[in-house]
Design an enzyme around this catalytic site. Structure first.
Site, mmCIF file in Angstrom:
data_model
loop_
_atom_site.group_PDB
_atom_site.id
_atom_site.type_symbol
_atom_site.label_atom_id
_atom_site.label_comp_id
_atom_site.label_asym_id
_atom_site.label_seq_id
_atom_site.Cartn_x
_atom_site.Cartn_y
_atom_site.Cartn_z
ATOM 1 N NE ARG A 33 36.771 28.038 -19.101
ATOM 2 C CZ ARG A 33 36.931 29.206 -17.778
ATOM 3 N NH1 ARG A 33 35.023 28.780 -18.259
ATOM 4 N NH2 ARG A 33 37.600 30.192 -17.283
ATOM 5 C CD GLU A 184 45.221 36.280 -12.071
ATOM 6 O OE1 GLU A 184 45.840 34.709 -11.782
ATOM 7 O OE2 GLU A 184 44.287 35.948 -13.055
ATOM 8 C CE LYS A 226 46.917 34.858 -15.426
ATOM 9 N NZ LYS A 226 47.495 33.822 -14.981
ATOM 10 C CB SER A 268 42.576 36.263 -22.203
ATOM 11 O OG SER A 268 42.228 34.987 -21.843
ATOM 12 N N GLY A 269 40.654 37.564 -19.028
ATOM 13 C CA GLY A 269 40.020 38.008 -18.714
ATOM 14 C C GLY A 269 38.230 37.645 -19.253
ATOM 15 N N GLY A 270 38.433 37.199 -20.212
ATOM 16 C CA GLY A 270 37.261 37.194 -21.107
ATOM 17 C C GLY A 270 37.301 38.489 -22.704
ATOM 18 N NE ARG A 299 38.596 33.808 -19.225
ATOM 19 C CZ ARG A 299 37.753 34.186 -18.729
ATOM 20 N NH1 ARG A 299 36.771 34.332 -18.715
ATOM 21 N NH2 ARG A 299 38.165 34.784 -17.701
HETATM 22 P P1 13P Z 1 41.917 33.902 -17.632
HETATM 23 O O1 13P Z 1 43.803 33.956 -19.343
HETATM 24 O O2 13P Z 1 41.221 32.943 -19.152
HETATM 25 O O3 13P Z 1 42.199 35.154 -17.706
HETATM 26 O O4 13P Z 1 42.789 32.954 -16.595
HETATM 27 C C1 13P Z 1 43.906 33.399 -16.604
HETATM 28 C C2 13P Z 1 44.120 32.704 -15.272
HETATM 29 O O5 13P Z 1 44.846 32.588 -14.940
HETATM 30 C C3 13P Z 1 43.182 34.050 -14.791
HETATM 31 O O6 13P Z 1 43.356 33.435 -13.504
#
Ligand code: 13P
Length: 347
Positions: A33, A184, A226, A268-270, A299
């Protein structure tokens, strides 16, 4: 295990109008990042960046319920010597900790990974509790292979089972230590797959997950799920509208997640910043489900602030304003009250 205390923390993590800030990038990930803004990743620069986020008063007080930290940050002091954990707690925000140790190839299942970190986890959780963490995170990664790949396509049933089994063992250990597990299972959104395929894989994964949680004695009142949203792969030619994403995501959750779970906080995953906000908002506008739906974004909460910061102290205020704006917009989305107008007027 004090299930009442766990339930109380879980409920607080999904307070309407609030969500979770995922600031738990591993040293490798935060390095990537920082590379994107030509900033060197050091112990101090990582501290400066994260301290700046945690000092954004309005966002932290009004729109953030918990922060997921990386081991380094949980032990770190702010520039003035205050413990970062105390800084977070001063806003009535709950500190949490990423406890998985990343992924490694899963033996016998080419193209799939397994998350590591169960060995010694009981001892690590006891220490993290003493350091102030009241919730934890473990991320399992499920990757969908290219739609043209028939032989050796992923995920396999065995791959899903191995990953959800590990999530179950992690969650049981967390609850034993009076730490709320964020569970998650991330179905990745890179790739060419359709939204239908994402729907199918997410359903299989969540079904397997809740079987494992049940079999391993995890109390659902004291967890936060999550998940990914149901979307098509980023490279798929057909991209769904937000109504379809929201309807499919709600459907898959209703089909698989028991009502005892207090809250679901999406990754959010991208997804683009605004896209992640709109999709969450759409689900909450539709409503009609038993759990709170909110965000646990990395992100999508940090990207605009990172761009504003550029690694420079003089951009501190602009970065805080950008973080504050995204936190506010997602806070509205967690109640189904976000609008295009709010997005523009607050910017
Ligand atoms: P993102 O929202 O960037 O996907 O990150 C969340 C997260 O904690 C991934 O493990």
């Amino acid at each position: 295990m004090d299930i009442e205390a766990l339930h109380k923390v879980a409920v607080k993590m999904v307070t309407p109008g609030k969500g979770i800030l995922a600031a738990d990038e591993s040293t490798g990930t935060i390095g990537k990042r920082f590379d994107s803004i030509n900033t060197e990743s050091t112990f101090d620069s990582r501290r400066d960046w994260r301290e700046m986020l945690f000092c954004t008063e309005a966002a932290m007080k009004e729109h953030i319920s918990g922060v997921i930290l990386y081991d380094e940050t949980l032990r770190q002091d702010a520039a003035d010597g205050t413990k970062i954990v105390d800084l977070i707690k001063s806003h009535d925000v709950i500190p949490g900790i990423k406890v998985d140790m990343g992924t490694t190839p899963l033996a016998g299942r080419p193209g799939e990974t397994i998350t590591q970190g169960l060995d010694g986890l009981r001892e690590r959780l006891a220490e993290y509790y003493k350091l102030g963490a009241r919730f934890a995170k473990w991320r399992a990664v499920i990757e969908i292979s290219h739609p043209d790949q028939y032989v050796g396509s992923t995920p396999t049933r065995g791959g899903i089972k191995a990953n959800t089994h590990a999530l179950g063992r992690y969650a049981a250990l967390c609850q034993e230590a009076n730490i709320v597990p964020i569970v998650e299972p991330e179905v990745l959104m890179g790739g060419y797959h359709s939204i239908e395929r994402c729907h199918e894989v997410t359903e299989k994964t969540l079904n397997s997950l809740f079987t494992e949680l049940y079999e391993q004695g995890v109390k659902l009142e004291g967890i936060i799920l999550k998940p990914n949203m149901v979307v098509s792969g980023k490279k798929c030619a057909q991209q769904p509208c937000r109504e379809e994403i929201a309807e499919r995501t709600i459907k898959v959750l209703k089909d698989t997640v028991p009502a005892a779970v207090p809250g679901i906080a999406f990754l959010s995953g991208g997804q683009e910043n605004e896209e992640a906000t709109r999709n969450l908002d759409m689900m909450n506008k539709i409503g009609g489900f038993p759990w709170k739906l909110t965000y646990s974004y990395g992100r999508a909460l940090q990207q605009s602030a990172l761009n504003a910061w550029q690694g420079k102290a003089e951009n501190y205020d602009a970065a805080q304003a950008a973080f504050d704006h995204r936190a506010k917009m997602n806070g509205l989305a967690s109640m189904g009250e976000w609008s295009e107008k709010a997005e523009r007027e607050d910017a």
